[in-house]
Design an enzyme around this catalytic site. Sequence first.
Site, PDB file in Angstrom:
ATOM      1  N   ASP A  20      34.990  47.913  32.065  1.00  0.00           N
ATOM      2  CA  ASP A  20      35.253  46.479  32.166  1.00  0.00           C
ATOM      3  C   ASP A  20      36.712  46.167  31.854  1.00  0.00           C
ATOM      4  OD1 ASP A  20      32.624  46.416  32.762  1.00  0.00           O
ATOM      5  OD2 ASP A  20      31.963  45.671  30.818  1.00  0.00           O
ATOM      6  N   ASP A  40      24.901  51.742  34.526  1.00  0.00           N
ATOM      7  CA  ASP A  40      25.846  51.077  33.630  1.00  0.00           C
ATOM      8  C   ASP A  40      25.273  51.159  32.209  1.00  0.00           C
ATOM      9  OD1 ASP A  40      27.942  49.558  32.755  1.00  0.00           O
ATOM     10  OD2 ASP A  40      27.403  47.738  33.815  1.00  0.00           O
TER      11      ASP A  40
END
Lengths: 929, 457
Positions: free
Chosen positions: A604, A529
């Site tokens: 996200d 990430d």
Amino acid sequence: MATFSERMAPVLILWLAVCLSGTWAVDKGNFKTCDQSAFCKRQRALKPGESPYRALLETMELTNTRLTLQLINDNNKVRLLLELYRLQGNITRVKINELKPLKPRYEVPDVLVREPPTEPLSLLSQDENGVVLALGAESQRVIVSARPFRLDIMEGRDVLMSLNSRGLLAFEHLRMRKDTQADPEAEKKDEADSANQAETTKEEEEKAEDGMWEETFKSHSDSKPNGPSAVSLDFSLPGVEHVYGIPEHADTLRLKTTDNGDPYRLYNLDVFQYELYNPMALYGAVPVMLAHNAKRTTGIFWLNAAETWVDISSNTAGKTVFGKMLDYVQGSSETPQTDVRWISESGIIDVFIMLGPTPKDVFSQYASLTGTQSFPPLASLGYHQCRWNYNDQEDVQAVDAGFDEHDIPYDFIWLDIEHTDGKRYFTWDPHKFATPKEMLQGIMDKKRKMVAIVDPHIKVDSNYKIHNEIRSRGFYIKNKDGGDYEGWCWPGSAGYPDFTRADMRAWWASMFSYDQYEGSMENLYTWNDMNEPSVFNGPEVTMHKDAVHGAWEHRDVHNLYGFYVQMATTEGLIQRSGGVERPFVLTRAFFAGSQRYGAVWTGDNAAEWDHLKISIPMCLSLGLVGISFCGADVGGFFKSPSTELLVRWYQTGAYQPFFRAHAHLDTPRREPWLFGPENTALIREAVRQRYTFLPYWYQQFYHTYRSGEPVMRPLWVEYPQDPATFALDDEFLIGQDLLVHPVTEEGARGVTAYLPGKDEVWYDVHTFQKHNGAQNLYIPVTMSSIPVFQRGGSIIPRKLRVRRSSTCMEHDPYTLYVALNPKRTAEGELYIDDGHTFNYEKKEFIHRKLSFINNSLTSINLAPDAQFTTRSWIERVVILGASKPSKVTLKTADGQESLIEFDFDASMSVLTLRKPSMNVGDDWTVVLQ
Amino acid sequence: MRFYIIIAAIFWCGSVDSRKVRGISSSYKRFYRERKSFLCIDGSKIIPFEQVNDDYCDCEDGSDEPGTSACPRGRFYCTNLGFRPHYIPSSRVNDGICDCCDASDEYNSHAHCQNTCWNLGQRERAYVEGQMRTLDEGLRLKQQLIEEGVLLWREKQAQLRELQQVAEDLQIKLEEHRRRKHEADQLKEQTLKELQAGDSGLRHQNNTVTGIFQLLDSNKDGSITVDEVKAKVVLVHDEERVLSENEALGLLGGGHQMDVTKFQHTLWGVLTRGDSVKIKDAHGAQGTLVGEDPYLMAADRAAEWMATKLKKVEEAYETVNMEISDLQKKLAIDYGTDWEFLFLNGQCYKLKVYEYTYTLCPFNQVTQKNTAGTEVSLGVWGMWAGTPKNLYNQMIYESGEPCWQGGSRSTTVTLTCGTETALRSAKEPSKCQYIMDFQTPVACQPVLKQRGIHSEL
């Protein structure tokens, strides 16, 4: 556990300060518009017109593999070198660099799988206006016009694509910085009579506008030691009204014109709560655009890793349907045309023109350049259960047990950043995850797996082994002053390893070996990430462009960083098993070629209906440019979904390639059984449907690994001549044979799906109801499922015995769904291997072709040289659209014949063959009489 | 017990004839008697008996494949001799994972399953025995606590009644004291009036006239001057300001000085009216006035004493009322049908989990303290939130410290039966939502009975 805000307070405050001012929407002010990005503003200020560039035909050199030619800018006399290559597979490569740059300009390495093999170019004609070259065997030619310089690629009398036809080729040559004293004086002279005040203002404005040697954005300044270095080129696409690709943007599948706003931006950024339907940059960048009309599909691959902006305009964009009709009736009007313009901050122009002509040709052309989707382990196509965060081992165990208790299958459970010891990746929290191997063994006992996060920001802490090693080896990216670059991220102050270095990547890969990564086991996989890279206190939440990667600036390599992180991690997972086991690595940032290293998710997102809806075009766009293993966080990352939204998201996610539920730390728990028995049952059913289709998914991934064709694909890819499909992005195909129309509206009672194909039929996979193609079909829906159709003419292998995990289903028997087309034929494939090793490369697999023709269903071997045995057998054959036979016989390879029992449902014309029982690896024929 | 199970095992092995029908319980055997055909248990279909457990799902309800994984809705019966029999979903048959402790679910897989039923059974029995002991002990303790609770309840009720009685008494006293204070005040006022106006007061008046005169006559020369007036006399409404020359002159009736006789008939009257000017430090002057009169002094002292006494009574009354309302609030809480949870009120229980110390004070609040000593409220007493069957197995504490993404911290406490009263676990499964396991004998329920470890016969 406990107060996140307390422990993360410093980072959070910083993060908040950096990336949010409103609570629930992206703060656009944190990210640059074209106007705020000096080179984009400069370049966009150039308007179409006569190009200052001229081809110097006398400098032309034509060898067997390439043509070179100098270009001169008549305004400043700077010369460029044009290289033109004819590549195998109908690709033309155009490279433009400075003839004699002050210092080398960055050329993107490691993205192409190899130096692309060339084909001979031949000169057809030449005069003082230009040259005509033949492109291979077809009637394709490229015309190089000298004054002004432009390139036209022709087929017969048609222009397929023109370069610099609008005169927007621009190449900011590298230059010495002029004496800063000299300029203002010269200006003063020019404007001697203007008022002092006006003069100062003018001066300041020019400086700010310019931004050639320094640029500031918010509180960040970019020192730009190399000065201006942007490159730009325009492409015209006659006859094209639909262009696609250039992910990642939260936008429609069909790209919009950008005349009235910002261009589409490609610059990997960690965008907090991104906004939908706009051209802002997101986490990844693939500079590949596809252009399509009913006759042809082409592609443009702009190989440049710097910040890039793409402008799109169209001569039909403003026209109403009536206007278009009028044009048609009057027979007047110009042909529709789309014009595209690429602008990058640095590097060179290196563009691959993929000439199709079919969509599948373009996929294979692009695959020949950057490779195909890595073939994932079968289990990674199952369901993934993630949350920021599963708090401790007990929590993991309880969630795992919850799936068994509620009889919902899953394959992977995920651990986010809180599992580490203080955000030090490769470590475990000593209290909450004290015995990781015990935990992993518990999961392995259920034939399941785990993913733990490993981000590329490394906590600056002299007691942290990883940091010490990277620092002592000099592997960190440097700041402009030569020290190790430090930025803020989850652990607080962090360094960023220079993944562009091969030695750094090799070292990183070695950290995944079982003896280095303590507590890891073979069922532990990795998630990368924050690899844009995300720097909470950096400009636009990323790294300063003047940070240094050896000889290059971060500016040059920015969009490659995430690509390299995943590359190194994937290599690590391969190496730890001695090259035996397939890796699984999920990444947020990506670039062209990232498909070779694993899966991608759309970052996200939020628990909103529009975010569910946008997951379709976002993954479709990625699939078109090679990245098939795509998914969105099921349920939405930020906020808490309504139960209806959650159920609908599971139903959609079950039919998207990467199927993972994920949730933000601050949201209430949402494991599938927390919403009452009714919803638990709905979610269970959605996940079970996914598992029944796993053989088909696996076969699709094998196919994309071989061909580069997307797994999840827009309808126009399969129906390229049907304009009704060109802009569809609320439904999609999986492979050729499954059409999915998710329900993305709250309280929906029905959806209208377009079923393509004039002579096709489609069967509802839930009811077996048959529908004709080439129609908009209204389908009433309940909460129980979303519309999914199997194409008439296809055979889909499924496994109906859904178990705890995909691995538990390994030896299970198959059910073949044979959906007949109006010609009463059908075709399909079946691919089987061990599901987790690279042994398929050694031809250890079963690949069979199944075909139904003349009332016989036959299985033949597509790979006679391959070897693999399986215990799996065929328990059932379901023939949709069948008529009732008098008897059914099975003929096996050894010549034996046996009668097969069957059941016929006349109301739906469904014939079910009971337990034919042949091994799926065998040759056999079933005959209906 | 063990003896019976062995007998049962032998009996079972020897007598069963339809053993080949795998995965069914004895109560379902009647459906699977060997015949020519088999009727799906839901009655939907008749199939040849050979198709029972032939690894192909024929019945919608899965009843033809109790022993294989063929049916999506099927279930497999683990006999688990020596342990608890139970059903598993058909999908767990031959999936390579041992689910039945008798290994019967993995009859055709690579899993090497051991028969662990006997061990599990023993462990279970030991566990159940332990549980039973705990339950017995818990119930015994609970009974005590109930008795104590009843006593405590009565005690508290008595205390309440007592307090109420005290409050009543205080009320009467309060009224009495109010009356008395009123009387004293009246007396004082009357005395003062008499003193000021009555003829018996002439002497005092003279004295007073002389006294005031002397007070004003700073240089004691028998007459008061403008400067002397300015030094001692101030406006009633503006004590700070010094009188002007003209104002002082006016008070002296226009002359520059004034003798005692003239004073008595002019300025004295103005001063005693007290509505425009007064002697600086009037209290002192009045004190002198009162101080010099024994009747007035006595009346004043009596009034002051009465006021103090009244205040004391008022305070006592307030305190008692607060105690009453506190106690009433406490007694208004639902402490269970037998007041068995009453003893928890006023207690606190702590538990350390990783770096945090959790404190549960039942019917009051829940807090969390980190190693740095920062304490955060995880909620204050809200309500009972158990099942309708047993309301008293869950408590909710709400409105704790706010969370940074909105909302506030809350805690759900689950009560379980145990011989000790203690906090057993504390977790935060979702942000700001805590759950605790609280063990106490009063949570023990007599209905909890041993789940049968009966063997299959």
